[in-house]
Design an enzyme around this catalytic site. Structure first.
Site, PDB file in Angstrom:
ATOM      1  N   ASP A 527     -81.612 -34.913  34.723  1.00 37.10           N
ATOM      2  CA  ASP A 527     -81.076 -35.585  35.728  1.00 37.10           C
ATOM      3  C   ASP A 527     -81.829 -36.610  36.387  1.00 37.10           C
ATOM      4  O   ASP A 527     -83.043 -36.560  36.142  1.00 37.10           O
ATOM      5  CB  ASP A 527     -80.603 -34.478  36.862  1.00 37.10           C
ATOM      6  CG  ASP A 527     -80.098 -34.734  38.061  1.00 37.10           C
ATOM      7  OD1 ASP A 527     -79.024 -35.457  37.913  1.00 37.10           O
ATOM      8  OD2 ASP A 527     -80.661 -34.226  39.175  1.00 37.10           O
ATOM      9  N   ASP A 721     -82.037 -30.534  39.042  1.00 39.31           N
ATOM     10  CA  ASP A 721     -82.609 -30.043  40.256  1.00 39.31           C
ATOM     11  C   ASP A 721     -81.220 -29.592  41.295  1.00 39.31           C
ATOM     12  O   ASP A 721     -81.398 -28.822  42.384  1.00 39.31           O
ATOM     13  CB  ASP A 721     -83.267 -31.149  41.128  1.00 39.31           C
ATOM     14  CG  ASP A 721     -82.374 -32.252  41.691  1.00 39.31           C
ATOM     15  OD1 ASP A 721     -81.314 -32.252  41.308  1.00 39.31           O
ATOM     16  OD2 ASP A 721     -82.618 -32.685  42.782  1.00 39.31           O
ATOM     17  N   ASP A 725     -75.878 -29.991  38.601  1.00 32.95           N
ATOM     18  CA  ASP A 725     -76.024 -29.955  37.345  1.00 32.95           C
ATOM     19  C   ASP A 725     -76.274 -28.319  37.100  1.00 32.95           C
ATOM     20  O   ASP A 725     -76.943 -27.828  35.921  1.00 32.95           O
ATOM     21  CB  ASP A 725     -76.965 -30.608  36.682  1.00 32.95           C
ATOM     22  CG  ASP A 725     -78.319 -30.872  37.541  1.00 32.95           C
ATOM     23  OD1 ASP A 725     -78.555 -29.985  38.258  1.00 32.95           O
ATOM     24  OD2 ASP A 725     -79.144 -31.856  37.690  1.00 32.95           O
TER      25      ASP A 725
END
Lengths: 833, 67
Positions: A527, A721, A725
């Protein structure tokens, strides 16, 4: 993220910082130095902060001064007391009581609360004295390792909120633990497992004593009558050990057979069954070997190995679960009849409720702003690091963070109906769909079983032809010496050791199969926001006159805009310059008189036209900033352009190095981000990721789909984090959540990093590989022993003494390899930032 | 030597009793948390009523200043 760190003790850092300046005055509660400004010469006792003062008053008022004497005996980590002063009204709500409070038949109620700030033996004493502080509490039992207290109280005499306030006043802020059912289920499993180990151990010990007598008799002679007696006793205990604690292996083998998967239980059960059967037959007929000594010890050792692995994994899972518990799970409802807002648990929020969301709080529901204007950090949902402005009529989403001012929000969706709730449902679904990875040793077990059965058939055939009387005997001997004891013991232990060492480094691993996946190679997807980058605005570049920096710092101290905060943080000054006449223009910038000079900081449009025309490099520099995805901030001093500050979400300093290390280990790296594709491409270039593997504008749902598609090709590690996601983290072969991430990542990820940066990821990959090297080494050793035993059995020269020596010897060698492997030990321990 | 016919079952019975005690200890939760229990042992309590008058004796104040 609110509440990610367990201990946030700002007062103690302050106290430590001022410590060297003056003769130290110790705080009467926590023992840390009292800041010079807070020393009151007239008072008998000094306190480093208000929290300590409050806690001291409570402890003294309840006659619990013994706490200080106990603590003096155990000088652990000192920390200033933090008293939150909340009312904890949400704990009294019927919706909370129904789900998380246990109602006992005697009319009392019990629940578990996680306490912040638990650190030493004296804390145990103080917390368990809760009945003296809060009338109506019957009992408080603290689990020091988890920091969780189980409180039993009388609901007719005191509400739970009063109990929580009492704990808070002692300096331990309580948080309800919301995992009652899974815990009690696990506790039952743990207890059953311990009982099995106890029974297996007792049986093994007693059979060994009997075996000693029998082996002694082998050399110095024993009367047949007593030998038979001892053999019968051995059989009694042996059959008990196989039938009760040993049933685990038979059940595992049966399940493996039914689902047609390979499992290490299969060859183990085969050996146990063959040995048990042969031993019983030989006991009944009064001749031949009985094997029960080897079998009972085998069952005991294998169970102990599995228990250690279980405990280690449980510990990591618990730690993550408790971090999750720290996140606030209450809302402030504004009652229609007027009056102050009431704290209610999230379970009790209904559609149409009007909620107050204070600055710094996470918005608990999807809803529409009815009153107030603020900025909202939506990074959790969108990955967009820049906060969005909201005002009356704006839609806000649950899980986003209110930054600037209080809002009144009318709930339009709650709980599972919110966007976050739907995402969490996706997380759970993908977790359920996840096919369990066949563990390394289990994968081998299939081949192992086939080989053993082939050899056993061969032996049986050859000996039936040579000497039919001894065929069954030799075949059983082969099945027993081929039993993969060392392998069954080494794998869980090596994994447990690695997980334990990782936890000490701040890497919490929830399962052993994770290590195996990470020891291979495949695709790592990152990410962007908060993972590769810092996740907040900061100064990336300053071009122009450096002498303007103090002026900017002084002026921007008067603004709360994220860009202003970034600039202030970059040029932190001990004594800011005097600033007057500050005017802020929303969406443009800020202007003021700093140390007699007129300073203007803001966007390019905010610069006066003549100044802009006079500066020849400005337009080009601004264009470059925009191309890099940064926000250009122009600084004008006395009507001329002095400098250009480029502000943006800076790449983590260790990101480039970490990605280079990953690639060196054979992993490919890519980015999945919700942010603008151009920004993603820039970051990819900066950290050395192939731009073709860097994707921007990816929604949480699309991230999940991408990860699932990539998994069909090979192992996928997702590092992220947040909520946006979480589903992808859960669906990946291994999901790694970085420190400072969203609460959802704690539940979804398989590994949680409790320290900042990407360096732990590299550590983790290296250590996984070393762990599996150690396991392979164990495997080779144990196979060598097995092969030697099998050879002896096939040729028929094995005797029980050789088997009895061979087995512990192989276990010992393999254990020393497993425990001695340098897994996480190679890297120096880092402090969690 | 035939005393072994009595001694051995007796020893087994004693072993069984120990195992039974262990099982009871596990099932009553005594092994659920082994860390805190070790510390609880140190808290030998003064036999005092929990609600004492709020006195300020100098001896106790000295104790409070210990780090």
């Amino acid at each position: 993220m609110p509440g990610a760190e367990i201990t946030i003790d700002a007062p103690s850092t302050r106290a430590q910082a001022s410590a060297p300046a003056r003769p130290q005055v110790a705080c009467a509660h926590c023992g840390l130095a009292v800041p010079s400004g807070l020393i009151d010469p007239a008072a008998a006792m000094q306190f480093c902060c208000n929290g300590c003062r409050t806690v001291h008053a409570v402890i003294h008022g309840c006659g619990l001064e013994r706490f200080y004497r106990l603590r003096a005996a155990d000088p652990g980590r000192a920390a200033a007391a933090a008293v939150s002063g909340r009312t904890f009204g949400e704990l009294d709500d019927p919706a909370f009581a129904e789900r998380w409070v246990e109602h006992r038949p005697d009319g009392l109620t019990a629940t578990e609360l996680l306490l912040e700030g638990i650190h030493c033996a004296a804390c145990v004493w103080l917390v368990e004295k809760l009945p003296a502080v809060a009338p109506g509490v019957i009992e408080a039992r603290l689990d020091l390792r988890r920091g969780v207290v189980r409180v039993v109280w009388d609901p007719r005499r005191t509400p739970l909120s009063a109990v929580a306030r009492a704990l808070d006043s002692l300096g331990y802020t309580p948080h309800p633990v919301r995992d009652g059912e899974t815990r009690s289920m696990r506790r039952r499993e743990d207890r059953a497992f311990l009982v099995r180990i106890g029974v297996a151990g007792a049986a093994a010990g007693n059979v060994m004593v009997l075996a000693f007598a029998l082996y002694g008799g082998l050399f110095s002679g024993i009367e047949a009558e007593f030998a038979g007696y001892f053999r019968w006793m051995s059989m009694l205990l042996g059959v008990l050990a196989l039938a009760w604690p040993g049933s685990v292996f038979f059940r595992g083998a049966w399940a493996a057979l039914r689902t047609r998967t390979a499992h290490l239980d299969l060859p183990i059960a085969l050996g146990l069954a063959a040995g048990g059967l042969m031993g019983t037959i030989n006991t009944l007929r009064g001749a031949g070997e009985i094997y029960f000594d080897s079998l009972t010890v085998l069952v005991f050792l294998l169970l102990v190995g599995r228990w250690i692995q279980r405990r280690q994994q449980r510990w990591a899972a618990d730690a993550v679960q408790l971090l999750y518990t720290l996140t606030p799970a209450f809302a402030r409802r504004i009652e229609s009849g007027g009056g102050p807002p009431r704290d209610i648990p999230l379970e009790a929020v209904r559609r149409g409720d009007l909620l107050e969301v204070r600055a710094g709080d996470t918005i608990p529901v999807d809803g529409i702003v009815e009153l107030g204007a603020s900025r909202v950090d939506q990074a959790l949902l969108t990955g967009e690091p820049r906060p969005a402005a909201v005002s009356t009529g704006s839609r806000v989403a649950a899980g986003t963070l209110n930054l600037a001012a209080a809002l009144h929000v009318r709930a339009s969706a709650t709980g599972a109906d919110t966007r976050v709730g739907r995402l969490m449902a996706l997380v759970e679904q993908s977790a359920r769909r996840r096919t369990p990875i066949v563990q390394f040793a289990d994968g081998l077990a299939g081949w192992f079983t086939i080989a053993v059965i082939t050899l056993a058939t061969l032996t049986l055939g050859v000996w039936l032809w040579l000497d039919p009387g001894h065929a069954a005997e030799h075949t059983a001997a082969l099945l027993i010496v081929a039993c993969p004891c060392a392998l069954g013991l080494a794998t869980p232990l090596a994994v447990a050791v690695a997980i334990g060492r990782a936890a000490r480094q701040g890497i919490l691993i929830k399962g052993g199969d994770t290590l195996e996946t990470l020891s291979r190679r495949g695709l790592v997807l990152f990410d962007k926001t908060g993972t590769l980058t810092q996740g907040r605005a900061s100064l990336v570049r300053w071009s122009g006159d450096a002498s303007a920096q103090p002026l900017v710092a002084a002026l921007e101290a008067h603004s709360s805009h994220p860009i202003a905060k970034a600039l202030c943080a970059a040029f932190r000054e001990e004594s800011p310059l005097p600033t007057t006449d500050v005017t802020q223009v929303s969406g443009a910038g800020v202007e003021g008189l700093v140390a007699g000079r007129r300073v203007r900081v803001g966007s390019i449009e905010y610069v006066p036209e003549p100044a802009r025309a006079a500066c020849h490099w400005l337009n080009e520099a601004v264009a470059q900033c925009i191309a890099e995805g940064l926000t250009p901030v122009v600084v004008c001093v006395d009507g001329t352009v002095a400098a250009l500050a480029a502000v943006g979400d800076a790449v983590r300093p260790d990101a480039r190095e970490a990605i280079a290390a990953l690639r060196a280990r054979g992993w490919r790296a890519g980015i999945l981000s919700g942010d603008h594709p151009q920004v993603v491409a820039t970051v990819a270039r900066q950290v050395g990721i192939d731009p073709r593997l860097a994707h921007g504008h990816v929604s949480p749902e699309a991230k999940l789909a991408t990860v699932e598609a990539a998994r069909r090709v090979g192992p996928v590690v997702m590092i992220g984090d947040g909520v946006n996601d979480a589903a992808a983290l859960s669906a990946a072969s291994v999901g790694i959540a970085v420190q400072g991430g969203a609460e959802a990542s704690l539940a979804a990820a398989h590994v949680y990093l409790n320290q900042a940066g990407l360096a732990p990821v590299v550590d983790l990959l290296g250590a996984s590989r070393r762990t599996f090297q150690a396991i392979r080494c164990c495997l080779a050793t144990s196979l060598t022993y097995n092969a030697a035993g099998v050879l002896l059995a096939i040729t028929g020269v094995i005797n029980p003494l050789i088997a009895a020596v061979l087995m512990p010897l192989s276990s010992f060698t393999v254990l020393s390899i497993a425990l001695g492997a340098r897994t996480f030990a190679g890297s120096a321990p880092r402090r969690a930032a | 030597m035939s005393v072994i016919y009595v001694i051995l079952p007796l020893a087994m019975l004693m072993g069984a009793a120990a195992v039974a005690a262990f099982i009871w200890a596990v099932r009553s939760g005594q092994y659920d948390d082994v860390d805190t229990t070790a510390l609880r042992l140190l808290h030998d309590d003064d036999v005092e009523p929990p609600h004492r008058p709020r006195s300020h004796s100098p001896r106790r104040q000295r104790g409070r200043h210990e780090p």
